[in-house]
Motif scaffolding. Structure first.
Motif, PDB file in Angstrom:
ATOM      1  N   SER A   1       0.813  -1.219   0.000  1.00  0.00           N
ATOM      2  CA  SER A   1       0.000   0.000   0.000  1.00  0.00           C
ATOM      3  C   SER A   1       0.845   1.266   0.000  1.00  0.00           C
ATOM      4  CB  SER A   1      -0.897   0.024   1.244  1.00  0.00           C
ATOM      5  OG  SER A   1      -1.709  -1.115   1.284  1.00  0.00           O
ATOM      6  N   ARG A   2       0.381   2.263  -0.729  1.00  0.00           N
ATOM      7  CA  ARG A   2       1.037   3.570  -0.714  1.00  0.00           C
ATOM      8  C   ARG A   2       0.698   4.325   0.571  1.00  0.00           C
ATOM      9  NH1 ARG A   2      -0.089   5.510  -6.926  1.00  0.00           N
ATOM     10  NH2 ARG A   2       0.729   3.615  -7.861  1.00  0.00           N
ATOM     11  N   PHE A   3      -0.556   4.196   1.011  1.00  0.00           N
ATOM     12  CA  PHE A   3      -1.019   4.868   2.220  1.00  0.00           C
ATOM     13  C   PHE A   3      -1.794   3.873   3.075  1.00  0.00           C
ATOM     14  CE2 PHE A   3      -0.949   8.032  -1.179  1.00  0.00           C
ATOM     15  CZ  PHE A   3      -0.142   8.997  -0.620  1.00  0.00           C
ATOM     16  N   GLY A   4      -1.860   4.161   4.357  1.00  0.00           N
ATOM     17  CA  GLY A   4      -2.641   3.336   5.266  1.00  0.00           C
ATOM     18  C   GLY A   4      -3.574   4.206   6.090  1.00  0.00           C
ATOM     19  N   PHE A   5      -4.842   3.854   6.118  1.00  0.00           N
ATOM     20  CA  PHE A   5      -5.772   4.576   6.973  1.00  0.00           C
ATOM     21  C   PHE A   5      -5.457   4.287   8.431  1.00  0.00           C
ATOM     22  CE2 PHE A   5      -9.091   4.507   3.463  1.00  0.00           C
ATOM     23  CZ  PHE A   5      -9.074   5.867   3.263  1.00  0.00           C
ATOM     24  N   VAL A   6      -5.560   5.287   9.263  1.00  0.00           N
ATOM     25  CA  VAL A   6      -5.420   5.140  10.714  1.00  0.00           C
ATOM     26  C   VAL A   6      -6.740   5.617  11.305  1.00  0.00           C
ATOM     27  CG1 VAL A   6      -4.136   5.829  12.765  1.00  0.00           C
ATOM     28  CG2 VAL A   6      -2.941   5.544  10.583  1.00  0.00           C
ATOM     29  N   LEU A   7      -7.636   4.684  11.482  1.00  0.00           N
ATOM     30  CA  LEU A   7      -8.987   5.004  11.930  1.00  0.00           C
ATOM     31  C   LEU A   7      -9.150   4.721  13.413  1.00  0.00           C
ATOM     32  CD1 LEU A   7     -10.828   3.229   8.999  1.00  0.00           C
ATOM     33  CD2 LEU A   7     -10.211   5.644   9.168  1.00  0.00           C
ATOM     34  N   ARG A   8      -9.839   5.600  14.089  1.00  0.00           N
ATOM     35  CA  ARG A   8     -10.110   5.354  15.506  1.00  0.00           C
ATOM     36  C   ARG A   8     -10.930   4.074  15.623  1.00  0.00           C
ATOM     37  NH1 ARG A   8     -14.136   8.827  18.890  1.00  0.00           N
ATOM     38  NH2 ARG A   8     -14.069   6.924  20.066  1.00  0.00           N
ATOM     39  N   GLY A   9     -10.777   3.454  16.756  1.00  0.00           N
ATOM     40  CA  GLY A   9     -11.533   2.253  17.039  1.00  0.00           C
ATOM     41  C   GLY A   9     -12.481   2.491  18.186  1.00  0.00           C
ATOM     42  N   ASP A  10     -12.508   1.567  19.116  1.00  0.00           N
ATOM     43  CA  ASP A  10     -13.380   1.705  20.274  1.00  0.00           C
ATOM     44  C   ASP A  10     -12.941   2.854  21.171  1.00  0.00           C
ATOM     45  OD1 ASP A  10     -14.854  -0.499  19.425  1.00  0.00           O
ATOM     46  OD2 ASP A  10     -13.541  -1.899  20.471  1.00  0.00           O
ATOM     47  N   ASN A  11     -11.668   3.207  21.115  1.00  0.00           N
ATOM     48  CA  ASN A  11     -11.122   4.327  21.883  1.00  0.00           C
ATOM     49  C   ASN A  11     -10.798   5.471  20.940  1.00  0.00           C
ATOM     50  OD1 ASN A  11     -10.959   2.987  24.541  1.00  0.00           O
ATOM     51  ND2 ASN A  11      -9.579   1.626  23.429  1.00  0.00           N
ATOM     52  N   ARG A  12     -10.333   6.580  21.474  1.00  0.00           N
ATOM     53  CA  ARG A  12     -10.025   7.741  20.634  1.00  0.00           C
ATOM     54  C   ARG A  12      -8.647   7.657  19.990  1.00  0.00           C
ATOM     55  NH1 ARG A  12     -12.748  12.944  23.511  1.00  0.00           N
ATOM     56  NH2 ARG A  12     -14.692  11.889  24.014  1.00  0.00           N
ATOM     57  N   PHE A  13      -7.943   6.601  20.238  1.00  0.00           N
ATOM     58  CA  PHE A  13      -6.615   6.433  19.663  1.00  0.00           C
ATOM     59  C   PHE A  13      -6.570   5.100  18.931  1.00  0.00           C
ATOM     60  CE2 PHE A  13      -6.628   4.358  23.739  1.00  0.00           C
ATOM     61  CZ  PHE A  13      -5.977   3.173  23.485  1.00  0.00           C
ATOM     62  N   SER A  14      -5.517   4.904  18.184  1.00  0.00           N
ATOM     63  CA  SER A  14      -5.328   3.630  17.502  1.00  0.00           C
ATOM     64  C   SER A  14      -3.837   3.347  17.403  1.00  0.00           C
ATOM     65  CB  SER A  14      -5.936   3.678  16.097  1.00  0.00           C
ATOM     66  OG  SER A  14      -5.647   2.486  15.402  1.00  0.00           O
ATOM     67  N   TYR A  15      -3.446   2.162  17.768  1.00  0.00           N
ATOM     68  CA  TYR A  15      -2.039   1.783  17.630  1.00  0.00           C
ATOM     69  C   TYR A  15      -1.679   1.576  16.165  1.00  0.00           C
ATOM     70  CZ  TYR A  15      -4.002  -2.924  17.410  1.00  0.00           C
ATOM     71  OH  TYR A  15      -4.727  -4.024  17.065  1.00  0.00           O
ATOM     72  N   ARG A  16      -2.662   1.647  15.276  1.00  0.00           N
ATOM     73  CA  ARG A  16      -2.410   1.524  13.846  1.00  0.00           C
ATOM     74  C   ARG A  16      -1.444   2.612  13.356  1.00  0.00           C
ATOM     75  NH1 ARG A  16      -4.164  -3.153  13.521  1.00  0.00           N
ATOM     76  NH2 ARG A  16      -6.352  -3.604  13.433  1.00  0.00           N
ATOM     77  N   PHE A  17      -1.456   3.757  14.012  1.00  0.00           N
ATOM     78  CA  PHE A  17      -0.564   4.846  13.595  1.00  0.00           C
ATOM     79  C   PHE A  17       0.887   4.374  13.608  1.00  0.00           C
ATOM     80  CE2 PHE A  17       2.009   8.658  14.555  1.00  0.00           C
ATOM     81  CZ  PHE A  17       1.725   9.372  13.409  1.00  0.00           C
ATOM     82  N   ALA A  18       1.293   3.730  14.668  1.00  0.00           N
ATOM     83  CA  ALA A  18       2.666   3.226  14.758  1.00  0.00           C
ATOM     84  C   ALA A  18       2.917   2.137  13.721  1.00  0.00           C
ATOM     85  CB  ALA A  18       2.932   2.692  16.159  1.00  0.00           C
ATOM     86  N   GLU A  19       1.927   1.297  13.469  1.00  0.00           N
ATOM     87  CA  GLU A  19       2.099   0.226  12.482  1.00  0.00           C
ATOM     88  C   GLU A  19       2.243   0.779  11.067  1.00  0.00           C
ATOM     89  OE1 GLU A  19      -0.352  -3.401  14.564  1.00  0.00           O
ATOM     90  OE2 GLU A  19      -1.454  -2.006  13.309  1.00  0.00           O
ATOM     91  N   VAL A  20       1.453   1.780  10.739  1.00  0.00           N
ATOM     92  CA  VAL A  20       1.479   2.350   9.394  1.00  0.00           C
ATOM     93  C   VAL A  20       2.792   3.070   9.123  1.00  0.00           C
ATOM     94  CG1 VAL A  20       0.403   4.090   7.907  1.00  0.00           C
ATOM     95  CG2 VAL A  20      -1.011   2.464   9.137  1.00  0.00           C
ATOM     96  N   LEU A  21       3.354   3.710  10.157  1.00  0.00           N
ATOM     97  CA  LEU A  21       4.636   4.363   9.966  1.00  0.00           C
ATOM     98  C   LEU A  21       5.689   3.377   9.579  1.00  0.00           C
ATOM     99  CD1 LEU A  21       4.826   6.938  12.878  1.00  0.00           C
ATOM    100  CD2 LEU A  21       4.392   7.361  10.478  1.00  0.00           C
TER     101      LEU A  21
END
Length: 89
Positions: free
Chosen positions: A69-89
């Motif tokens: 993927s060129r880009f990755g969505f970092v969408l909030r989940g059940d909380n207001r944060f998402s650890y996806r941000f660190a994964e996408v970086l």
């Protein structure tokens, strides 16, 4: 990142991706509106993993999807944060 493991954006066939649960309304709606199975990938994790290889773990499938993927969505989940941000970086 070494030259052997890095790829340029033009080598990545998927424009944007996200994989995770779809319990939050924002995630559900984005998946309904934009997932096309080609260059915008927001698959259900189990279905995507099975389509690749039954023995692939969900984590391995997600990493592979991000690498394509060129880009990755970092969408909030059940909380207001998402650890996806660190994964996408």
């Amino acid at each position: 990142t070494s030259a052997a493991t890095s790829t340029s954006a033009s080598d990545r066939p998927i424009l944007v991706s996200f994989m995770g649960n779809y319990r939050h309304v924002v995630r559900k709606r984005l998946q309904e509106l934009f997932h096309n199975g080609r260059d915008i990938m927001l698959p259900f994790p189990t279905e995507y993993r099975m389509a690749i290889n039954e023995s692939t773990t969900q984590r391995e499938a997600y990493k592979g999807l991000l690498r394509q993927s060129r880009f990755g969505f970092v969408l909030r989940g059940d909380n207001r944060f998402s650890y996806r941000f660190a994964e996408v970086l």
